[in-house]
Structure formats: structure tokens, C-alpha cells
Scaffold this active site. Structure first.
Site, PDB file in Angstrom:
ATOM      1  N   LYS A 107       0.815  -1.218   0.000  1.00  0.00           N
ATOM      2  CA  LYS A 107       0.000   0.000   0.000  1.00  0.00           C
ATOM      3  C   LYS A 107       0.851   1.273   0.000  1.00  0.00           C
ATOM      4  O   LYS A 107       2.046   1.229   0.245  1.00  0.00           O
ATOM      5  CB  LYS A 107      -0.945  -0.016   1.210  1.00  0.00           C
ATOM      6  CG  LYS A 107      -1.938  -1.186   1.179  1.00  0.00           C
ATOM      7  CD  LYS A 107      -2.842  -1.130  -0.024  1.00  0.00           C
ATOM      8  CE  LYS A 107      -4.021  -2.099   0.023  1.00  0.00           C
ATOM      9  NZ  LYS A 107      -3.679  -3.508  -0.182  1.00  0.00           N
TER      10      LYS A 107
HETATM   11  C1  LIG Z   1     -10.113  -3.195  -1.740  1.00  0.00           C
HETATM   12  C2  LIG Z   1      -9.539  -3.890  -0.548  1.00  0.00           C
HETATM   13  N1  LIG Z   1     -10.239  -3.903   0.588  1.00  0.00           N
HETATM   14  C3  LIG Z   1      -9.770  -4.500   1.704  1.00  0.00           C
HETATM   15  C4  LIG Z   1      -8.548  -5.120   1.709  1.00  0.00           C
HETATM   16  C5  LIG Z   1      -8.075  -5.780   2.955  1.00  0.00           C
HETATM   17  O1  LIG Z   1      -6.914  -5.163   3.431  1.00  0.00           O
HETATM   18  P1  LIG Z   1      -5.997  -5.887   4.519  1.00  0.00           P
HETATM   19  O2  LIG Z   1      -5.112  -6.838   3.778  1.00  0.00           O
HETATM   20  O3  LIG Z   1      -5.235  -4.769   5.166  1.00  0.00           O
HETATM   21  O4  LIG Z   1      -6.897  -6.580   5.457  1.00  0.00           O
HETATM   22  C6  LIG Z   1      -7.778  -5.147   0.550  1.00  0.00           C
HETATM   23  C7  LIG Z   1      -6.475  -5.796   0.542  1.00  0.00           C
HETATM   24  O5  LIG Z   1      -5.594  -5.493  -0.184  1.00  0.00           O
HETATM   25  C8  LIG Z   1      -8.279  -4.519  -0.606  1.00  0.00           C
HETATM   26  O6  LIG Z   1      -7.584  -4.507  -1.748  1.00  0.00           O
END
Ligand SMILES: Cc1ncc(COP(=O)(O)O)c(C=O)c1O
Length: 392
Positions: free
Chosen positions: A190
Site C-alpha cells: 500500500k
Molecule cells: C479493496 C480492498 N479492501 C480490503 C482489503 C483488505 O486489506 P488488509 O489486507 O489490510 O486486510 C484489501 C487488501 O488489499 C483490498 O484490496
């Protein structure tokens, strides 16, 4: 024009931007021996809230955790429906299921890849409780239209801002003047990373307090410093909470990244500008279009190809890029095509034609602060070489 030369080394699709400052901040935290949630996590929450312009920020160990807690704070009941997009990572929809509700999908706006408010309107029923829009790739959903629908039907809006740190809607950062909540991801790829991690922001004090309790095992008070001198050892468990909190080693990374965020963004913008200009000149490429209301934070550079002008499809295009030493990814296989969603909710291919069309054409190209402009130009040249070789 010079013939394209394949380079010797592979360009990874993504690399986190880690400097000596991050290494030092983590080392200092480890040396301090306060490893769990503590002063650095508090400081990160404070500075993050100030940065995006929200009243409260609650740090968690992932965006999935933040999305889950944001939904739990809405007290969903079995049978309640929450509308979201199929063009997202599964966790967006999974958390709706985990919060006890039914995910209902609405197709995307083909221009941005984000949920289309007109499609949302068609899916609203008396059981609808909320909307989880995803600012896909760093593009921005049409928030005025979504917030207006939410106000009209008494719905909450839990924004999935996993990709959208630094994106702006009508000049204001995502998270500023929001409807209910926004959840960010600090996963390794990210724009700001803590390795894994997430943040829930809100202007609503009740939601913020509930989020702290739910993400901290349901403890009734802020118990992070109960081991400090004068700390209170007595606590109550007032909710069936989760171990979702961020800890200080992550926060040390996060604070350093937050202080370097503007510089990292400038590097992303330079690469995105080159890609936008160059891909616009290649007829088999369909570069992202950013609506007038938005500033894209370029978490992902999602290039669509036009297979009708080529003799190869997207999958083969990816193989050709790989053969030219360019790493790629695909964001995303639409969630409604996943077996658990098909089997549980009776979803099938053809249900969301715009998301499916987008999926069949998209390739996420390398875009990160440490990607040199020469390497970015190489990516452009590799794409052009493939288009030239396989043009109809
Ligand atoms: C659009 C979206 N929402 C939620 C998430 C979940 O993020 P995390 O991996 O920090 O839980 C991701 C993961 O990359 C994502 O791309």
C-alpha cells in the site's frame, strides 16, 4: 525506432519503500521494549486522524479488521443487506458476512471501476442497512451520490479506503467530512505500509469508542497501559471482541511512512503521469480516466487492454510482459465469481457484466516510489512491443 531489447533483470510488480528511517524507528521501538500497543500506536492514530481530517482514528492489525469492526458498530441483524461492489478483494464482502449480514452486489461504473450509484439505487430494498463502496485502485467513488442515497434511505456508508490514502473527492481527502467510517489498509503493497495493518476513521465518537473496545478483545477500558506504574489492573469484558489492535512496532513503521508520505506520493504521481501520457498513444491500451471530481492517489496503475485490436487475450498479454521481465498483478477477480459466493448466494458469471468486462481486460502494472523513471519507461516500451507484435 530502436528494436525493443529485453532487459536481464526482473521489474517486480511492487516493492515497499523502506529507508533507514523506518529501520531505525523499528529498532528504536524494539530497544524501548514497548512492543505491544502503546505510545507509538496512540501517536500514529493522532497524526493519522489529523492528516486525513477526521476526528477519530483507531489503529488495527488490518483493513479487514477495520471493515469488520465498522460493520459490527452498526449492529447488523440476520437478514440485513449491505450493498457492495464485486470489483474488490474478497475481504470487503467477507466482513459483511462475518458481521452477520448478507452482501448484495451492485455493478461498477466502467469508467472508474468503482461502484455505480445508479446500480446501488436498483439494489436497495427494505432490508438494506448500508453501503460499502470501495475506492478502487485509488480512484474515488461518486460520494455525493452515494451519501445522498444513504440519507434518503437511512443507510450507513462504510468506505473501503484500502487503496485510497491520499485520494481526494472534490478537493478533500478521503476520510475528511465522511458519512460514517472509512477503513485504510497498510499491507506491504500500500501507499503507506506497516507490513500489515489498518486504520478506521470516523467523526462519530460512539463508533470510535465501540471500535476501540471491539478491536481490543472487548475490554471495557483502554487497557493498553495497565502494566505501567499506576495503571489500573481491573478490567471488564463488555463485548465479544477481537484481537484486532495494531502494536507499536507496526506503528513505528506507520509514523515514519506518514512523515514521508508526501514525497512517496510525488514519486507515484511522476510515474503515473508518464504511464498516462504514453499509454494514451497506444491504440490497444485504455488508460484510467480520472473523473473531474477526483484526485487519484495511484495506489494501483490498472491498465485495460483492448483485446479486439489484438490477436492475444489479457492472460497471454501478462505472460508476454513476464517474458519481458515485467511483473504484474490483477486487481481483481470479481468476488461474485468466487466459489463460496456462487454457492452461498447463487451468483454466476454474467451477473455483473461491467465488472466482468473490466476484469477480462485489466493488468496492474508496476507503480511504487522506488521504481525509476527508466524502469517505468521500460514498462511502457514492453507494452508497446507486445501491442506491435500482436496487433490485428
Ligand atoms: C479493496 C480492498 N479492501 C480490503 C482489503 C483488505 O486489506 P488488509 O489486507 O489490510 O486486510 C484489501 C487488501 O488489499 C483490498 O484490496
Amino acid at each position: 525506432m530502436c528494436a525493443f531489447q529485453i532487459r536481464d533483470t526482473f521489474i517486480p510488480y511492487n516493492l515497499p519503500d523502506i529507508t533507514d528511517q523506518e529501520v531505525e524507528a523499528v529498532a528504536e521501538t524494539v530497544r524501548s521494549k514497548w512492543l505491544a500497543k502503546g505510545p507509538r500506536t496512540m501517536q500514529f492514530e493522532k497524526e493519522f486522524a489529523e492528516y486525513v481530517g477526521a476526528r477519530y482514528a483507531v489503529a488495527m492489525n488490518s483493513c479487514s479488521a477495520a471493515l469488520h469492526v465498522a460493520l459490527l458498530a452498526q449492529n447488523l441483524q440476520p437478514g440485513d443487506e449491505v450493498i457492495t461492489t464485486p470489483m474488490t478483494f474478497a475481504s470487503t464482502a467477507n466482513t459483511i458476512v462475518h458481521a452477520g449480514a448478507t452482501p448484495v452486489f451492485a455493478d461498477i461504473d466502467y469508467t472508474t471501476g468503482c461502484i455505480d450509484p445508479d446500480e446501488v439505487a436498483k439494489k436497495i430494498t427494505p432490508r438494506t442497512r448500508g453501503i460499502v463502496p470501495v475506492h478502487y485502485s485509488g480512484q474515488v467513488c461518486d460520494l455525493d451520490k452515494l451519501y445522498a442515497l444513504a440519507d434518503q434511505y437511512g443507510l450507513f456508508v462504510s468506505e473501503d479506503a484500502a487503496h485510497a490514502l491520499c485520494s481526494r473527492y472534490k478537493g478533500r481527502l478521503i476520510g475528511h467530512k465522511l458519512h460514517d467510517t472509512a477503513s485504510y489498509s497498510f499491507y506491504a503493497t500500500k501507499n503507506l505500509t506497516t507490513g500489515d495493518g489498518g486504520m478506521l476513521v470516523t467523526d462519530n465518537e460512539e463508533i470510535a469508542n465501540r471500535a476501540r473496545v471491539l478491536s481490543g478483545q472487548g475490554m471495557s477500558q483502554n487497557a493498553w497501559n495497565r502494566y505501567a506504574k499506576g495503571g489500573k489492573w481491573r478490567y471488564d469484558i463488555c463485548e465479544f471482541g477481537f484481537k484486532y489492535n495494531m502494536f507499536d512496532i507496526q506503528a513505528a513503521l506507520g509514523l515514519t511512512q506518514l512523515h514521508r508520505l508526501e514525497d512517496m506520493q510525488q514519486a507515484r504521481l511522476r510515474i503515473a503521469k508518464l504511464y498516462q501520457e504514453e499509454f494514451a498513444k497506444i491504440d490497444a491500451c485504455d488508460p484510467p480516466v480520472v473523473p473531474d471530481y477526483a484526485e487519484h492517489c495511484w495506489h494501483l496503475y490498472v491498465l485495460r487492454i483492448r483485446p479486439e485490436l489484438l490477436t492475444i487475450d489479457r492472460d497471454r498479454f501478462i505472460e508476454e510482459l513476464n517474458a519481458r521481465n515485467v511483473g504484474t498483478s490483477v486487481h481483481f477477480i470479481p468476488v461474485h465469481l468466487m466459489s463460496i459466493y456462487r454457492n452461498t448466494f447463487g451468483l454466476k458469471e454474467g451477473d455483473f457484466p461491467k465488472a466482468e468486462k473490466h476484469f477480462e481486460r485489466l493488468i496492474s502494472l508496476p507503480l511504487y516510489p522506488s521504481l525509476s523513471m527508466e524502469d517505468a519507461q521500460y514498462v511502457v516500451d514492453a507494452v508497446r512491443d507486445i501491442v506491435t507484435k500482436y496487433h490485428r
